[in-house]
Motif scaffolding. Structure first.
Motif, PDB file in Angstrom:
ATOM      1  N   VAL A  86       0.830  -1.208   0.000  1.00  0.00           N
ATOM      2  CA  VAL A  86       0.000   0.000   0.000  1.00  0.00           C
ATOM      3  C   VAL A  86       0.866   1.260   0.000  1.00  0.00           C
ATOM      4  CG1 VAL A  86      -1.663   1.326   1.373  1.00  0.00           C
ATOM      5  CG2 VAL A  86      -1.952  -1.147   1.106  1.00  0.00           C
ATOM      6  N   ILE A  87       1.892   1.264   0.813  1.00  0.00           N
ATOM      7  CA  ILE A  87       2.773   2.438   0.903  1.00  0.00           C
ATOM      8  C   ILE A  87       3.467   2.701  -0.426  1.00  0.00           C
ATOM      9  CG2 ILE A  87       4.907   3.286   1.961  1.00  0.00           C
ATOM     10  CD1 ILE A  87       3.990   1.893   4.548  1.00  0.00           C
ATOM     11  N   LEU A  88       4.020   1.643  -1.051  1.00  0.00           N
ATOM     12  CA  LEU A  88       4.740   1.835  -2.314  1.00  0.00           C
ATOM     13  C   LEU A  88       3.809   2.290  -3.423  1.00  0.00           C
ATOM     14  CD1 LEU A  88       7.337   1.693  -3.906  1.00  0.00           C
ATOM     15  CD2 LEU A  88       6.967  -0.759  -4.245  1.00  0.00           C
ATOM     16  N   TRP A  89       2.590   1.766  -3.463  1.00  0.00           N
ATOM     17  CA  TRP A  89       1.638   2.152  -4.509  1.00  0.00           C
ATOM     18  C   TRP A  89       1.307   3.645  -4.413  1.00  0.00           C
ATOM     19  CZ3 TRP A  89      -0.623   0.366  -8.857  1.00  0.00           C
ATOM     20  CH2 TRP A  89      -1.723   1.054  -9.341  1.00  0.00           C
ATOM     21  N   PHE A  90       0.976   4.112  -3.220  1.00  0.00           N
ATOM     22  CA  PHE A  90       0.538   5.502  -3.076  1.00  0.00           C
ATOM     23  C   PHE A  90       1.698   6.496  -3.098  1.00  0.00           C
ATOM     24  CE2 PHE A  90      -3.283   3.401  -1.358  1.00  0.00           C
ATOM     25  CZ  PHE A  90      -4.245   4.069  -2.095  1.00  0.00           C
ATOM     26  N   LEU A  91       2.893   6.051  -2.768  1.00  0.00           N
ATOM     27  CA  LEU A  91       4.030   6.971  -2.774  1.00  0.00           C
ATOM     28  C   LEU A  91       4.875   6.867  -4.052  1.00  0.00           C
ATOM     29  CD1 LEU A  91       5.371   6.785   0.903  1.00  0.00           C
ATOM     30  CD2 LEU A  91       3.832   8.473  -0.120  1.00  0.00           C
ATOM     31  N   ALA A  92       4.473   6.030  -4.996  1.00  0.00           N
ATOM     32  CA  ALA A  92       5.279   5.836  -6.208  1.00  0.00           C
ATOM     33  C   ALA A  92       5.503   7.144  -6.959  1.00  0.00           C
ATOM     34  CB  ALA A  92       4.607   4.804  -7.121  1.00  0.00           C
ATOM     35  N   THR A 118      10.373   6.325 -13.619  1.00  0.00           N
ATOM     36  CA  THR A 118      10.396   5.227 -12.650  1.00  0.00           C
ATOM     37  C   THR A 118       9.038   4.950 -12.010  1.00  0.00           C
ATOM     38  OG1 THR A 118      10.984   6.737 -10.847  1.00  0.00           O
ATOM     39  CG2 THR A 118      12.794   5.723 -12.072  1.00  0.00           C
ATOM     40  N   VAL A 119       8.054   5.826 -12.191  1.00  0.00           N
ATOM     41  CA  VAL A 119       6.781   5.710 -11.465  1.00  0.00           C
ATOM     42  C   VAL A 119       6.050   4.420 -11.805  1.00  0.00           C
ATOM     43  CG1 VAL A 119       4.505   6.747 -11.107  1.00  0.00           C
ATOM     44  CG2 VAL A 119       6.536   8.207 -11.222  1.00  0.00           C
ATOM     45  N   ALA A 120       5.915   4.107 -13.091  1.00  0.00           N
ATOM     46  CA  ALA A 120       5.187   2.895 -13.499  1.00  0.00           C
ATOM     47  C   ALA A 120       5.856   1.642 -12.932  1.00  0.00           C
ATOM     48  CB  ALA A 120       5.123   2.813 -15.026  1.00  0.00           C
ATOM     49  N   SER A 121       7.172   1.593 -12.963  1.00  0.00           N
ATOM     50  CA  SER A 121       7.897   0.430 -12.437  1.00  0.00           C
ATOM     51  C   SER A 121       7.685   0.276 -10.934  1.00  0.00           C
ATOM     52  CB  SER A 121       9.390   0.563 -12.743  1.00  0.00           C
ATOM     53  OG  SER A 121       9.627   0.596 -14.129  1.00  0.00           O
ATOM     54  N   LEU A 122       7.667   1.395 -10.220  1.00  0.00           N
ATOM     55  CA  LEU A 122       7.457   1.333  -8.773  1.00  0.00           C
ATOM     56  C   LEU A 122       6.071   0.805  -8.434  1.00  0.00           C
ATOM     57  CD1 LEU A 122       9.131   4.711  -7.716  1.00  0.00           C
ATOM     58  CD2 LEU A 122      10.007   2.415  -7.286  1.00  0.00           C
ATOM     59  N   PHE A 138       2.959  -4.743  -5.960  1.00  0.00           N
ATOM     60  CA  PHE A 138       2.221  -6.001  -5.832  1.00  0.00           C
ATOM     61  C   PHE A 138       3.117  -7.177  -5.451  1.00  0.00           C
ATOM     62  CE2 PHE A 138      -0.376  -3.372  -8.657  1.00  0.00           C
ATOM     63  CZ  PHE A 138      -1.621  -3.468  -8.040  1.00  0.00           C
ATOM     64  N   SER A 139       4.421  -7.000  -5.563  1.00  0.00           N
ATOM     65  CA  SER A 139       5.353  -8.072  -5.198  1.00  0.00           C
ATOM     66  C   SER A 139       5.592  -8.159  -3.690  1.00  0.00           C
ATOM     67  CB  SER A 139       6.704  -7.864  -5.896  1.00  0.00           C
ATOM     68  OG  SER A 139       6.621  -8.090  -7.270  1.00  0.00           O
ATOM     69  N   MET A 140       5.258  -7.112  -2.955  1.00  0.00           N
ATOM     70  CA  MET A 140       5.650  -7.042  -1.548  1.00  0.00           C
ATOM     71  C   MET A 140       5.070  -8.169  -0.687  1.00  0.00           C
ATOM     72  SD  MET A 140       7.835  -4.642  -1.422  1.00  0.00           S
ATOM     73  CE  MET A 140       8.333  -4.746  -3.142  1.00  0.00           C
ATOM     74  N   PRO A 141       3.739  -8.479  -0.759  1.00  0.00           N
ATOM     75  CA  PRO A 141       3.235  -9.603   0.049  1.00  0.00           C
ATOM     76  C   PRO A 141       3.878 -10.935  -0.341  1.00  0.00           C
ATOM     77  CG  PRO A 141       1.425  -8.230  -0.719  1.00  0.00           C
ATOM     78  CD  PRO A 141       2.645  -7.799  -1.472  1.00  0.00           C
ATOM     79  N   CYS A 142       4.157 -11.109  -1.630  1.00  0.00           N
ATOM     80  CA  CYS A 142       4.802 -12.345  -2.082  1.00  0.00           C
ATOM     81  C   CYS A 142       6.190 -12.487  -1.467  1.00  0.00           C
ATOM     82  CB  CYS A 142       4.907 -12.362  -3.608  1.00  0.00           C
ATOM     83  SG  CYS A 142       3.344 -12.195  -4.481  1.00  0.00           S
ATOM     84  N   ILE A 143       6.933 -11.396  -1.451  1.00  0.00           N
ATOM     85  CA  ILE A 143       8.296 -11.415  -0.914  1.00  0.00           C
ATOM     86  C   ILE A 143       8.289 -11.730   0.572  1.00  0.00           C
ATOM     87  CG2 ILE A 143      10.294  -9.943  -0.405  1.00  0.00           C
ATOM     88  CD1 ILE A 143       9.720  -8.508  -3.085  1.00  0.00           C
ATOM     89  N   SER A 144       7.382 -11.105   1.322  1.00  0.00           N
ATOM     90  CA  SER A 144       7.362 -11.300   2.777  1.00  0.00           C
ATOM     91  C   SER A 144       6.963 -12.724   3.137  1.00  0.00           C
ATOM     92  CB  SER A 144       6.416 -10.289   3.431  1.00  0.00           C
ATOM     93  OG  SER A 144       5.084 -10.462   2.962  1.00  0.00           O
TER      94      SER A 144
END
Length: 460
Positions: A102-108, A121-125, A130-136
């Protein structure tokens, strides 16, 4: 002796798989440099530096916490505690992974425009969010399998993830316009996202099958939640600080190079040459030391629970010697064949020049990985992260101060200073920990004869 045999077996297994995956990753990196160029690689590395900061929030110390907590329950031969520990670790990982997304999406957008200073870089961020829950969640699963000694299971999953990721990145890049750095970078991140999702699904399936060997039971008196938080949260806070400082350092490098007279794309290219081309070559053989650093944690933890300090001391000493010998041989090879490596791999004499400059640092870099794993294995993870924070802070200050004056020469010097500082402090702390342990054993109640015969001292 049993500790050492188990460690050697798992190290050999993980090292071989790491070498294979590193070879595949290196080949892919070389292809990617040719596909998107040094400027594209520089932009990609800047995106990765931000996503790594968010990944630190997503993980929040859970990989080490699951390894340590499960290892303690295995050492205590408590099967019910293993299942209970993993349930709590997965809930923790899901919460922090979702928060990071959520933080990365809104602060991209503000990060891309204001922090990185490049709207491309905004689109890539946003894709990376969406990868963050998978990584954790995958980190929690990996910690469990490391603690159990069944490293071949996550190894196969990671290999499948890597191969799928390469294929998907190539597919998405094929659909993006050649020469469009923004869309090319977004295509790479989309391929990585798809691979992360696949990895999570496979890891969850493997864990579901593996957990059947541990029967459920009462865990009320084990204080698993408080123990997990006691391990994970201090490590998480220190990891946040270190990752934030490291990310700021990486983002300052292109700005410092531009202040030194480089153009915008020239600054990205110079940063990309060292960070995206040279360091992957220099660190490529370190996969063996990375395997040792990961696998030594549960082994030392279990030995610590058994209070087998003598075996810990012998194992740490042997690993230290092996690390120095291996890294010394790699350093000599890199120094002698630097020009050939730069030309054969990247067709770049500049890359070969920087490989030779960094090769004398290899023994320190590689051995420090092993020392870091040993510190975590004996419960010194907070000290280890504190040293890393100091390293990142000094690096940030030196980049801000020296890079506008001395450009890439200063960047190489800063890498040297940070690695040497980290290594010296880590070795000193490990030596201090072993010394304190020996002193506490000598001052324990009971006579020497009682200790040598294995009889407990009389209680008064």
């Amino acid at each position: 002796m049993a500790l050492r045999k188990k460690l050697l077996y798992n190290t050999a297994l993980l090292s071989c798989s790491s070498i294979l995956m590193s070879c595949i990753g290196m080949a892919f990196q070389i292809w990617l440099v040719g596909r998107i160029g040094t400027t594209g690689i520089g932009l990609y590395q800047l995106v990765c530096s931000v996503t790594m900061l968010c990944a630190t929030l997503a993980i929040s110390g859970i990989r080490f916490a699951s390894t340590r907590l499960v290892s303690e329950e295995i050492g205590a031969e408590n099967c019910a505690g293993i299942r209970g520990a993993m349930g709590r670790c997965l809930a923790y990982a899901g919460f922090f992974g979702s928060a990071a997304a959520v933080i990365l999406w809104f602060l991209a957008e503000p990060v891309g425009f204001l922090w990185i200073g490049d709207a491309r870089t905004v689109a890539s961020l946003r894709i990376s969010a969406f990868s963050m829950p998978c990584i954790s969640l995958c980190s929690a699963f990996s910690g469990y399998f490391t603690a159990c000694g069944r490293v071949w299971k996550p190894t196969l999953v990671h290999l499948a993830e890597q191969l799928a990721g390469i294929a998907l990145v190539a597919l998405f890049l094929g659909m993006s316009p050649e020469g469009d750095i923004e869309k090319s970078c977004a295509a790479v991140m989309a391929g990585r996202l798809a691979a992360d999702i696949l990895s999570l699904l496979l890891m969850a399936a493997v864990y579901a099958a593996d957990r059947r060997s541990y029967c459920p039971g009462d865990t009320g008196g084990l204080r698993l939640t408080s123990r997990m938080l006691k391990i994970a949260l201090p490590l998480a806070v220190s990891a946040y600080a270190r990752s934030a400082l490291s990310t700021m350092q990486h983002l300052l490098v292109p700005h410092g190079l531009k202040a030194a007279g480089y153009s915008s794309d020239g600054a990205l290219a110079g940063y990309g040459t060292i960070q995206g081309m040279v360091l992957p070559i220099v660190l490529f053989p370190s996969c063996i030391m990375s395997a040792v650093a990961e696998l030594i944690i549960p082994e030392l933890t279990e030995a610590q629970v058994r209070k087998d300090q003598e075996d810990i001391r012998r194992t740490v000493g042997a690993l230290f010697r092996i690390s120095l010998l291996l890294s010394g041989a790699v350093a000599v090879f890199m120094f002698l064949f630097a020009d050939m490596l730069g030309m054969v791999i990247y067709k770049s004499g500049e890359a070969g020049h920087y490989i030779r400059l960094l090769s004398p640092l290899i023994p320190i870099m590689y051995t420090d990985m092993t020392v870091d794993g040993c510190l975590k294995g004996v419960g010194q993870q907070v000290w280890s992260m504190g040293i890393n924070i100091l390293d990142a802070l000094t690096g940030l200050l030196l980049v801000w101060w020296l890079l506008p004056r001395y450009a890439l020469s200063a960047y190489i010097g800063i890498i040297y200073f940070g690695e040497i500082l980290n290594f010296v402090l880590s070795v000193f702390r490990l030596w201090q920990t072993e010394t304190l342990t020996l002193k506490s054993r000598r001052s324990a109640p009971g006579t020497a004869a009682q200790r040598s015969q294995g009889r407990p001292a009389q209680r008064t």
